[in-house]
Motif scaffolding. Sequence first.
Motif, PDB file in Angstrom:
ATOM      1  N   HIS A  28     -43.514  34.676   7.145  1.00 40.71           N
ATOM      2  CA  HIS A  28     -43.365  33.235   7.323  1.00 40.71           C
ATOM      3  C   HIS A  28     -41.910  32.818   7.504  1.00 40.71           C
ATOM      4  N   THR A  29     -41.061  33.758   7.864  1.00 44.77           N
ATOM      5  CA  THR A  29     -39.647  33.450   8.034  1.00 44.77           C
ATOM      6  C   THR A  29     -39.438  32.406   9.128  1.00 44.77           C
ATOM      7  N   VAL A  30     -38.565  31.433   8.870  1.00 42.97           N
ATOM      8  CA  VAL A  30     -38.240  30.418   9.876  1.00 42.97           C
ATOM      9  C   VAL A  30     -37.503  31.087  11.032  1.00 42.97           C
ATOM     10  N   ARG A  31     -37.986  30.851  12.246  1.00 36.86           N
ATOM     11  CA  ARG A  31     -37.371  31.459  13.429  1.00 36.86           C
ATOM     12  C   ARG A  31     -36.368  30.497  14.052  1.00 36.86           C
ATOM     13  N   PHE A  32     -35.131  30.935  14.171  1.00 32.89           N
ATOM     14  CA  PHE A  32     -34.105  30.120  14.795  1.00 32.89           C
ATOM     15  C   PHE A  32     -33.864  30.581  16.238  1.00 32.89           C
ATOM     16  N   HIS A  33     -33.554  29.628  17.110  1.00 26.44           N
ATOM     17  CA  HIS A  33     -33.129  29.943  18.474  1.00 26.44           C
ATOM     18  C   HIS A  33     -31.604  29.983  18.506  1.00 26.44           C
ATOM     19  N   GLN A  34     -31.060  30.714  19.456  1.00 29.40           N
ATOM     20  CA  GLN A  34     -29.626  30.723  19.669  1.00 29.40           C
ATOM     21  C   GLN A  34     -29.273  29.664  20.708  1.00 29.40           C
ATOM     22  N   ARG A  42     -30.024  26.737  25.372  1.00 27.55           N
ATOM     23  CA  ARG A  42     -30.458  28.003  24.803  1.00 27.55           C
ATOM     24  C   ARG A  42     -29.591  29.153  25.322  1.00 27.55           C
ATOM     25  N   VAL A  43     -29.330  30.116  24.457  1.00 27.22           N
ATOM     26  CA  VAL A  43     -28.628  31.339  24.823  1.00 27.22           C
ATOM     27  C   VAL A  43     -29.654  32.459  24.802  1.00 27.22           C
ATOM     28  N   ARG A  44     -29.859  33.134  25.910  1.00 24.35           N
ATOM     29  CA  ARG A  44     -30.898  34.154  26.017  1.00 24.35           C
ATOM     30  C   ARG A  44     -30.291  35.518  26.333  1.00 24.35           C
ATOM     31  N   ASN A  45     -30.995  36.553  25.888  1.00 27.77           N
ATOM     32  CA  ASN A  45     -30.582  37.922  26.187  1.00 27.77           C
ATOM     33  C   ASN A  45     -31.253  38.399  27.469  1.00 27.77           C
ATOM     34  N   ASN A 219     -36.438  25.158   4.925  1.00 28.61           N
ATOM     35  CA  ASN A 219     -37.198  24.050   5.512  1.00 28.61           C
ATOM     36  C   ASN A 219     -36.637  22.702   5.070  1.00 28.61           C
ATOM     37  N   ALA A 220     -36.273  22.605   3.783  1.00 33.41           N
ATOM     38  CA  ALA A 220     -35.697  21.362   3.273  1.00 33.41           C
ATOM     39  C   ALA A 220     -34.351  21.080   3.937  1.00 33.41           C
ATOM     40  N   LEU A 221     -33.567  22.143   4.184  1.00 34.57           N
ATOM     41  CA  LEU A 221     -32.280  21.999   4.862  1.00 34.57           C
ATOM     42  C   LEU A 221     -32.477  21.431   6.268  1.00 34.57           C
ATOM     43  N   ILE A 222     -33.462  21.976   6.988  1.00 31.23           N
ATOM     44  CA  ILE A 222     -33.730  21.513   8.357  1.00 31.23           C
ATOM     45  C   ILE A 222     -34.136  20.044   8.355  1.00 31.23           C
ATOM     46  N   GLU A 223     -35.046  19.682   7.428  1.00 31.18           N
ATOM     47  CA  GLU A 223     -35.507  18.297   7.361  1.00 31.18           C
ATOM     48  C   GLU A 223     -34.381  17.354   6.957  1.00 31.18           C
ATOM     49  N   ALA A 224     -33.529  17.793   6.019  1.00 30.42           N
ATOM     50  CA  ALA A 224     -32.422  16.953   5.584  1.00 30.42           C
ATOM     51  C   ALA A 224     -31.424  16.722   6.719  1.00 30.42           C
TER      52      ALA A 224
END
Length: 340
Positions: A28-34, A42-45, A219-224
């Motif tokens: 259930h790890t939060v997935r971050f985009h670059q 977005r930065v893509r490989n 998740n709380a950090l993202i919402e804040a």
Amino acid sequence: MARPVWSGTLTFGLVSLPVQMYTATENHTVRFHQVQRGTSDRVRNKRVNERTGEEVPLDEVVKAYEEGGEYVVVEPDELDDIAPGRSKSLEITGFVDLEDVEPVFFDKTYYLGPKGEQYTKVYALLEKTLAEAGRAGIATFVMRNHQYLVAVKAEAGLLTLHTLHWADEIRDPRKEIDNLPGRTKVTDRELKMARQLVDTLGMEWRPEDFHDTYQERVNALIEAKRGGEEVEKAEPPAESTNVVDLMDALRASVDRAKKPGKRGGSSAKSKSKTNAKTNAKATEKGKGKRAAKGQSRASLDRLTKAELYRRATEAGVPGRSSMTRDELLDALTRKEKGAA
């Protein structure tokens, strides 16, 4: 229904059982985009040929083994051709006592299911036999161009498959850690007090009582940050226990653990500081719970998702980390109705 990640035939002796393998756990790890700082870009490989600088299509990428500056190219079909049983056989070599397999060998867990209803009797026979014998079948099989050593065992009425590390993959701790205690002297008083602390902190193993608090804080950090709110920082780690204060720290820990609702403690010096923080948090949490209890659905509906999430954390709502705002609202409303 979940899709199997592997299908094949499990064999033991002259008995064959077609099975399908399913992943037993999920992440259930939060997935971050670059993205590029200061933008939403977005930065893509990309797969790029290091000589020409041009992008290479996926179907043109093959595996190669390098030795002495030269490459030996191996095609996917060639790997399948050399796989034992062409990757469809799970042959049990023998059965071992579960207690003989050290925990360090276990890697990942999968569920095994019969491939059809006509195989349920053979499946049930193996499951019940392993459960009564307390043994596990040791086997090897190939999946995705990798051969695995596995243990097949009975758990809660079904067969499970646990991938194991090979013996040469287990590192020798005495070679990896250069400051192991070895023959360090431990006094009888220290040992007795430490044992008393362990006994005092004894508990039943109930995995449902634990949850990923770091994931919740992410998740709380993202919402804040989404709501422009201030981000609450975590407490600093506990100070290391000084050898001189070891007995005092152990004794204080035992006294603390004996008190209702008190668990843990870092050292005698930090005991009063820790208690003060704990009491302050408990008071604040209690106020939050009383406030949440008095909230109607209409008043809850005015809260942001971050605020609802904090309420859900205080109320101990299970599964809150993956809930939408509406789901958090419904869960809190049900929680309050039950409390009333």
